[in-house]
Design an enzyme around this catalytic site. Structure first.
Site, PDB file in Angstrom:
ATOM      1  N   THR A 138      -9.490  -5.458   2.824  1.00  0.00           N
ATOM      2  CA  THR A 138      -9.349  -4.528   1.700  1.00  0.00           C
ATOM      3  C   THR A 138     -10.268  -5.045   0.599  1.00  0.00           C
ATOM      4  OG1 THR A 138      -7.043  -4.063   2.271  1.00  0.00           O
ATOM      5  CG2 THR A 138      -7.730  -3.529   0.030  1.00  0.00           C
ATOM      6  N   GLU A 146     -10.427  12.816   6.423  1.00  0.00           N
ATOM      7  CA  GLU A 146     -10.279  14.154   5.858  1.00  0.00           C
ATOM      8  C   GLU A 146     -11.622  14.843   5.641  1.00  0.00           C
ATOM      9  OE1 GLU A 146      -7.580  12.192   2.789  1.00  0.00           O
ATOM     10  OE2 GLU A 146      -7.131  14.301   2.489  1.00  0.00           O
ATOM     11  N   GLN A 185      -5.017   2.761  14.453  1.00  0.00           N
ATOM     12  CA  GLN A 185      -3.861   3.215  13.684  1.00  0.00           C
ATOM     13  C   GLN A 185      -3.024   4.247  14.455  1.00  0.00           C
ATOM     14  OE1 GLN A 185      -4.989   4.769   9.849  1.00  0.00           O
ATOM     15  NE2 GLN A 185      -2.907   5.256   9.229  1.00  0.00           N
ATOM     16  N   ASP A 194      -9.326   0.492   0.957  1.00  0.00           N
ATOM     17  CA  ASP A 194      -8.422   0.019   2.005  1.00  0.00           C
ATOM     18  C   ASP A 194      -9.005   0.430   3.364  1.00  0.00           C
ATOM     19  OD1 ASP A 194      -6.119  -1.107   3.073  1.00  0.00           O
ATOM     20  OD2 ASP A 194      -5.038   0.796   3.027  1.00  0.00           O
ATOM     21  N   ASP A 243       0.840  -1.191   0.000  1.00  0.00           N
ATOM     22  CA  ASP A 243       0.000   0.000   0.000  1.00  0.00           C
ATOM     23  C   ASP A 243       0.881   1.248   0.000  1.00  0.00           C
ATOM     24  OD1 ASP A 243      -2.382   1.386   0.025  1.00  0.00           O
ATOM     25  OD2 ASP A 243      -2.521   1.407   2.216  1.00  0.00           O
ATOM     26  N   ARG A 283      -9.011   4.130  12.304  1.00  0.00           N
ATOM     27  CA  ARG A 283      -8.144   5.267  12.632  1.00  0.00           C
ATOM     28  C   ARG A 283      -7.712   5.283  14.097  1.00  0.00           C
ATOM     29  NH1 ARG A 283      -6.526   6.148   7.691  1.00  0.00           N
ATOM     30  NH2 ARG A 283      -8.191   6.792   6.290  1.00  0.00           N
ATOM     31  N   HIS A 341      -3.639  14.207   0.112  1.00  0.00           N
ATOM     32  CA  HIS A 341      -3.957  13.351   1.258  1.00  0.00           C
ATOM     33  C   HIS A 341      -2.843  13.407   2.302  1.00  0.00           C
ATOM     34  CE1 HIS A 341      -5.302   9.932   3.624  1.00  0.00           C
ATOM     35  NE2 HIS A 341      -4.167   9.309   3.391  1.00  0.00           N
ATOM     36  N   GLU A 374     -10.666   4.046   2.549  1.00  0.00           N
ATOM     37  CA  GLU A 374      -9.656   4.761   1.784  1.00  0.00           C
ATOM     38  C   GLU A 374      -9.930   4.486   0.317  1.00  0.00           C
ATOM     39  OE1 GLU A 374      -5.726   3.814   3.399  1.00  0.00           O
ATOM     40  OE2 GLU A 374      -5.900   5.570   4.697  1.00  0.00           O
ATOM     41  N   LYS A 380      -5.123  -1.771   9.348  1.00  0.00           N
ATOM     42  CA  LYS A 380      -5.433  -1.935   7.930  1.00  0.00           C
ATOM     43  C   LYS A 380      -5.351  -3.387   7.478  1.00  0.00           C
ATOM     44  CE  LYS A 380      -3.775   2.697   7.024  1.00  0.00           C
ATOM     45  NZ  LYS A 380      -4.622   3.335   6.013  1.00  0.00           N
ATOM     46  N   GLU A 416      -8.930   4.188  -3.187  1.00  0.00           N
ATOM     47  CA  GLU A 416      -7.662   3.992  -3.888  1.00  0.00           C
ATOM     48  C   GLU A 416      -7.910   3.268  -5.205  1.00  0.00           C
ATOM     49  OE1 GLU A 416      -4.400   2.439  -1.585  1.00  0.00           O
ATOM     50  OE2 GLU A 416      -5.304   2.997   0.331  1.00  0.00           O
TER      51      GLU A 416
HETATM   52 CA    CA Z   1      -4.167   2.864   2.239  1.00  0.00          CA
END
Ligand code: CA
Length: 425
Positions: free
Chosen positions: A266, A373, A249, A242, A135, A246, A142, A208, A262, A210
């Site tokens: 996914t 975000e 994390q 993904d 990843d 938080r 970001h 996420e 994470k 992606e």
């Molecule tokens: Ca990611």
């Protein structure tokens, strides 16, 4: 490089493919793995309009001459390992058969009966056997937003960020196909004013947005690859969500990076859109300043103009709400640069390796690719209408990614990557 398969005026005799809003125009020809209730063996097909054409049937009928039947398999890996010349040959044949410039399929009703399956009647499976998952973190917007939130607003980017595509090795074992329910993870969480961590269900579950790039052909351990060579090795792309916890994390990530936050899931979309299909949509990336070191330098068009959208739908709502619109073209580091960097130490890349682009955020507040975000870590809740708001994901919420390249009157689309959150164990 574009060829006859990319001609914008090309139409299919599979009429639904000609709907300008359909993701699967005849210019697309993505590959996936499917089964049906009547025929539960997993095999490889191409999406066209609202249909799937069973490639294992076309090989058996001699319509894809020159290949042994690697389309009766449950992953694309054997096909990917054949390399770019074979990928292009098959694409060219499929384009001829499905546009009707070669009428062999169109004019054979009995064969069409066996070869076509409605997408609504099929189950789609994980299209590749994922060998490893890496990843990256390649969106400047970001990385800047996250740096502003958690570190120094004046030095939001880490000192290495403009010099290399930063990444970490993730888990291949929990890559799942769109439609798979996701169980809310639990782990160690240390609340800001607490002395010690507690073990609990994540209260800050996030997405996420992606793109996933898929390595089609390998490089030998100890060899090095240029970004141009890397581009040739990438078979295609999928949407990739993904999922991220938080609160887990923020406690665990220093100094070695994300781990359990994470590792639990996914989600990827079921159709692999080939690099070939994306050729007409290549575009300039942002200017790279300082100039990357020579092994990372890539001239020409390194990004893809690919529209992206995220929706959320709660259990009690009848409709989904769009919470972000952005574009893959904003990425600072390209997939080819990421692959070149990944191999530069001598690391061997293998057929079926998947790498995530990193969260794709655009320059505006409504073009961010994660709730962290979009809600600024929960400070600014999203209004979903009907009195419902969200900071992070709640149980029963369904998150969906969409992506498509917009041609003149047609789309090269990725379908969707969907996941619904189920309560923690
Ligand atoms: Ca990611």
């Amino acid at each position: 490089m574009t060829d006859a398969t990319h001609d914008p005026s090309l139409k299919s005799w599979v009429e639904t493919a000609n709907d300008p809003k359909c993701d699967f125009a005849v210019q697309n020809l993505p590959f996936g793995v499917f089964s049906t209730a009547i025929s539960p063996i997993e095999r490889i097909g191409t999406a066209i309009g609202d249909q799937i054409v069973d490639l294992s049937v076309l090989v058996d009928e001699g319509l894809l001459s020159g290949v042994v039947n690697i389309f009766d398999q449950s992953s694309l890996n054997a096909f990917m390992a054949m390399g770019p010349t074979s990928w292009k040959d098959i694409r060219t044949r499929l384009s001829a058969l499905l546009s009707g410039t070669d009428p062999a399929l169109r004019d054979n009703a009995a064969l069409c009966d066996r070869a076509f399956v409605g997408q609504d009647d099929a189950t789609l499976h994980l299209p590749i056997q994922v060998t490893e998952f890496t990843d990256f973190y390649a969106s400047r917007e970001h990385a800047t937003n996250v740096g502003r939130m958690f570190r120094d607003p004046d030095k939001a980017l880490m000192p290495n960020w403009l010099h290399m595509p930063v990444g970490y090795n993730g888990r291949a074992s929990t890559i799942v196909v769109s439609g798979t329910d996701i169980i809310r993870p639990s782990g160690q969480v240390k609340l800001p004013n607490a002395d010690a961590p507690v073990f609990q269900a994540s209260a800050k579950l996030d997405i996420e947005l992606e793109m996933g790039a898929i390595v089609g052909t390998p490089n030998a351990m100890g060899s090095r690859i240029s970004p141009d060579e890397a581009e040739e090795m990438i078979f295609g792309y999928v949407l990739l969500n993904d999922w991220s916890a938080r609160d887990i994390q923020i406690w665990e990530y220093q100094p070695l990076g994300p781990f359990q936050a994470k590792a639990f899931a996914t989600t990827i979309s079921p159709w692999v859109v080939t690099s070939d299909a994306l050729a007409p949509f290549q575009t300039n990336g942002p200017k790279q300043d300082p100039a990357p070191l020579p092994y990372l330098r890539q001239d020409g068009l390194r990004n893809v103009d690919l529209n992206l959208e995220v929706t959320i739908q709660t259990e009690t709502q009848a409709n989904a709400t769009v919470i972000s619109r952005t574009n893959f073209k904003h990425m600072y580091w390209s997939a080819a640069q990421q692959l070149a960097h990944h191999a530069v130490s001598g690391c061997a890349m293998r057929t079926g390796d998947l790498f995530g682009s990193g969260t794709i955020s655009g320059p505006t507040a409504d073009s961010c690719g994660c709730l962290l975000e979009l809600t600024w870590n929960g400070r600014d809740p999203l209004d979903l209408g009907g009195g419902i708001t969200r900071t992070f994901i709640e149980d029963g919420d369904t998150l969906t990614l969409h992506g498509w390249c917009q041609g003149k009157g047609y789309r090269v689309g990725f379908g969707s990557a969907v996941g619904t959150i189920r309560p923690a164990i």
